[in-house]
Write an enzyme that holds these catalytic residues in place. Structure first.
Site, PDB file in Angstrom:
ATOM      1  N   THR A 378      69.252   4.344 -95.817  1.00 45.90           N
ATOM      2  CA  THR A 378      70.106   4.688 -94.952  1.00 45.90           C
ATOM      3  C   THR A 378      71.176   3.457 -94.811  1.00 45.90           C
ATOM      4  OG1 THR A 378      68.598   5.293 -94.382  1.00 45.90           O
ATOM      5  CG2 THR A 378      70.447   5.496 -92.697  1.00 45.90           C
ATOM      6  N   THR A 396      72.457   9.172 -95.291  1.00 44.30           N
ATOM      7  CA  THR A 396      71.147   8.114 -95.850  1.00 44.30           C
ATOM      8  C   THR A 396      70.715   8.989 -96.988  1.00 44.30           C
ATOM      9  OG1 THR A 396      68.537   7.545 -96.357  1.00 44.30           O
ATOM     10  CG2 THR A 396      69.334  10.170 -94.572  1.00 44.30           C
ATOM     11  N   ASN A 398      67.416   8.762 -97.480  1.00 44.50           N
ATOM     12  CA  ASN A 398      66.283   7.967 -97.542  1.00 44.50           C
ATOM     13  C   ASN A 398      65.851   6.704 -97.916  1.00 44.50           C
ATOM     14  OD1 ASN A 398      63.678   8.233 -95.412  1.00 44.50           O
ATOM     15  ND2 ASN A 398      62.531   9.258 -96.924  1.00 44.50           N
ATOM     16  N   GLU A 417      64.407  13.112 -98.808  1.00 47.03           N
ATOM     17  CA  GLU A 417      63.668  12.909 -97.111  1.00 47.03           C
ATOM     18  C   GLU A 417      63.010  14.114 -97.308  1.00 47.03           C
ATOM     19  OE1 GLU A 417      65.644  10.874 -94.701  1.00 47.03           O
ATOM     20  OE2 GLU A 417      67.247  11.429 -96.380  1.00 47.03           O
ATOM     21  N   ASP A 420      60.506  12.997 -94.112  1.00 50.59           N
ATOM     22  CA  ASP A 420      60.623  12.678 -93.178  1.00 50.59           C
ATOM     23  C   ASP A 420      59.956  13.936 -92.329  1.00 50.59           C
ATOM     24  OD1 ASP A 420      61.422  10.198 -93.383  1.00 50.59           O
ATOM     25  OD2 ASP A 420      63.652  10.575 -93.067  1.00 50.59           O
ATOM     26  N   SER A 449      64.167  13.374 -88.416  1.00 49.70           N
ATOM     27  CA  SER A 449      65.132  12.038 -88.474  1.00 49.70           C
ATOM     28  C   SER A 449      65.127  10.932 -87.104  1.00 49.70           C
ATOM     29  CB  SER A 449      66.460  12.896 -89.091  1.00 49.70           C
ATOM     30  OG  SER A 449      67.024  11.177 -88.905  1.00 49.70           O
ATOM     31  N   GLY A 469      67.450   2.229 -90.933  1.00 53.48           N
ATOM     32  CA  GLY A 469      65.885   1.523 -90.418  1.00 53.48           C
ATOM     33  C   GLY A 469      64.733   2.690 -90.117  1.00 53.48           C
ATOM     34  N   GLY A 470      64.905   3.859 -90.714  1.00 53.98           N
ATOM     35  CA  GLY A 470      63.836   4.780 -90.134  1.00 53.98           C
ATOM     36  C   GLY A 470      63.173   3.788 -88.854  1.00 53.98           C
TER      37      GLY A 470
HETATM   38  N1  GLY Z   1      65.271   9.025 -93.618  1.00 49.15           N
HETATM   39  C1  GLY Z   1      65.091   9.013 -92.415  1.00 49.15           C
HETATM   40  C2  GLY Z   1      65.335   9.067 -91.019  1.00 49.15           C
HETATM   41  O1  GLY Z   1      66.666  10.695 -91.362  1.00 49.15           O
HETATM   42  O2  GLY Z   1      64.721   8.643 -90.380  1.00 49.15           O
END
Ligand code: GLY
Length: 568
Positions: A378, A396, A398, A417, A420, A449, A469-470
């Site tokens: 991301t 992102t 991902n 993705e 997620d 997300s 950073g997720g």
């Molecule tokens: N792919 C990470 C997020 O969208 O949270």
């Protein structure tokens, strides 16, 4: 959205005089304004100096924040192929200076129509290892190219031929990869070796050394097509679309051409709330980020203000994060499931705050619907132009280098993705997130997300920020915003560099960066009952710009964790 700012060379030239360029890494300030004494009023922070330079070029030619955003997003797709790109999605938060209109462009990826549980579970109901992270089943329909079209038609002043030009050049003529690229390619070498298309990211089948010139001729040709014809014709239809469908399906996926033809970005109302007199605007669903921030700030507002790095306040921040991430399991794509917006109801937040023991960590059962009654991967960039237009964009594919599937003949690296989504309530995804029914996979649905592009406005001015950073995106933005709001004078470099901690309800521990927390801090937190988990490396890559009220200079700062690559 209407044009962010009036086009026209007069206005453009007038604005252009206010720009100054700096490469923070070399502490060089190079004024390009007619009057060097004038403070810079525009600022860009991105994760890569070549992307920042692409955006700066648009501003210097008289473009606005939207023009710069298209150029930065496209350049990042080339120079950070492991983080974002044409094969991915994201959220663009926009602010128009003339009338203050704000909108979120939701360019999140969408699950293909033909996706079925058997793509992810075997006949005995066991999850198929890797199905959401690698190969065709991991990929969702990309949104970034549609967003580039949308920005160009709705708020940019320049053509795609102009704004994509730096990205095309970087892909066609190549660029020297940095240490970060070399390290990430090393981590993902086996994924990248797997197909001839992904070997383009390697040097003769091996992760390249820093300084290697990476050429992406197929991606250059795809960008050139988009520059000529727009993404609707050149990406979502025709040979590029067919090449992606072929590659995904050959890798076990289930894409149809109609998935691409039907993809649309959605303009959404951003989430907006106040905290101690400041106004905070952040990503709305299908990002959980804005809702989480609203909950955490709402809860903290019931306690005295404090330093989020002092254990007494850190305890409250962790308790608030614990509650916000607990409720995350109730969230999903608002166009597919009904979302209990009561999650951020003032009465409920007040009750959540009252439940917090200021001296003791709490233990909470998982959230149920009844409770709601009443990064490397991301990327993020932040832009303010001289007219005051703003873009905060988090994009992102991902996980690093996404699914490892590249569209045939197009050089487009596709996302993973689908990871997620919540596969099952007891199965955590790659960010250790567990979710609920609201985020279950379904054809045409957008996965939940954590991406949280945000604006923070107070008496000092406006801060535009975000991070990769997720799940840890939310706590990065939170800690930076709290630090910004606490001080009368803004020290942007300190703000992006501060040590980080994070809590996401499950697993039930406070994740901490390895540096920056004293023994006293650790003892105080442990003493209140928090389990501490030191992560072996620092995380995130915050990108922040600040425009003060009045005539002060705009500033930009990039997280030192990602290499300091700001332009201001
Ligand atoms: N792919 C990470 C997020 O969208 O949270």
């Amino acid at each position: 959205m209407e044009k962010l700012a009036e086009s026209g060379s007069g206005a453009v030239k007038r604005r252009a005089r206010y720009f100054a360029v700096a490469s923070a890494g070399f502490c060089l300030t190079l004024a390009i304004s007619a009057n060097a004494a004038e403070p810079a009023r525009a600022a860009i922070a991105s994760a890569h100096p070549l992307a920042t330079a692409a955006g700066e070029r648009m501003l210097a030619r008289g473009g606005n924040a939207c023009d710069a955003a298209v150029a930065v997003a496209a350049a990042l797709a080339v120079v950070e192929p492991y983080s974002s790109g044409l094969g991915g999605g994201g959220f663009f938060l926009l602010h128009r200076a003339t009338d203050g209109r704000q909108v979120m462009i939701d360019a999140r990826e969408v699950a293909p129509q033909a996706i079925r549980p058997e793509h992810f579970f075997d006949a005995s109901g066991h999850p198929k290892v890797g199905a959401t992270v690698r190969g065709g089943t991991a990929t969702a329909i990309p949104g970034v190219p549609a967003a580039l079209d949308h920005l160009t038609h709705s708020c940019a002043t320049m053509s795609l031929a102009q704004t994509l030009e730096p990205a095309i050049r970087l892909a066609r003529d190549g660029f020297r990869v940095d240490r970060r690229y070399a390290r990430i390619a090393q981590m993902r070498e086996s994924l990248l070796r797997a197909t001839p298309e992904t070997r383009v990211f390697l040097d003769d089948g091996r992760a390249p050394d820093p300084g290697f010139v990476l050429l992406q001729p197929q991606l250059a040709a795809t960008l050139e097509r988009i520059a000529r014809e727009g993404a609707a014709a050149a990406f979502y239809r025709g040979p590029v679309a067919r090449g992606m469908v072929d590659a995904v399906n050959a890798a076990g996926g289930a894409w149809q051409l109609s998935d691409l033809e039907n993809y649309r970005v959605i303009e959404r109302e951003p989430l907006r709330f106040t905290y101690r007199g400041a106004t905070i605007t952040a990503a709305a669903l299908p990002s959980a980020g804005g809702i989480a921030l609203a909950q955490v700030f709402g809860i903290l507002g019931h306690f005295p203000a404090g330093d989020a790095h002092d254990p007494r306040t850190a305890h409250l921040v962790v308790e608030a994060l614990r509650r916000a991430f607990r409720d995350r399991s109730l969230l999903g794509d608002p166009d597919h499931v009904s979302i209990p917006l009561a999650v951020i109801d003032e009465g409920r937040i007040k009750k959540q705050a009252a439940d917090i023991d200021p001296r003791r960590a709490s233990v909470l059962p998982p959230a149920t619907a009844a409770d709601a009654d009443g990064s490397g991967n991301t990327t993020h960039f932040s832009i303010i132009d001289a007219a005051g237009n703003r873009v905060a964009a988090t994009l992102t594919i991902n996980l690093l280098f996404g699914s490892g599937v590249v569209g045939r003949g197009s050089g487009v690296l596709l996302n993973n993705e689908m990871d997620d989504f919540t596969l099952r309530a007891d199965l955590a995804n790659s960010f250790r997130l567990r979710g609920g029914e609201a985020n279950a996979m379904a054809p045409g649905k957008r996965p939940l997300s954590s991406m949280t592009p945000a604006f923070v406005e107070d008496g000092k001015g406006v801060l535009v920020l975000g991070a990769p950073g997720g799940s840890r995106i939310i706590s990065q933005v939170l800690l930076a915003a709290l630090e910004y709001l606490r001080h009368p004078v803004v020290d942007l470099r300190r703000l992006v560099a501060l040590p980080r901690y994070h809590h996401q309800y499950w697993p039930d521990h406070v994740e901490m960066e390895p540096e920056g927390f004293s023994d006293e801090w650790r003892n105080a937190m442990s003493g209140m009952g928090h389990r501490l988990h030191v992560v072996n490396r620092r995380w995130g890559n915050l990108q922040a710009v600040f425009q003060p009220k009045g005539n002060g200079a705009a500033q930009a700062a990039s997280d030192p964790r990602g290499g300091d690559v700001a332009w201001y």
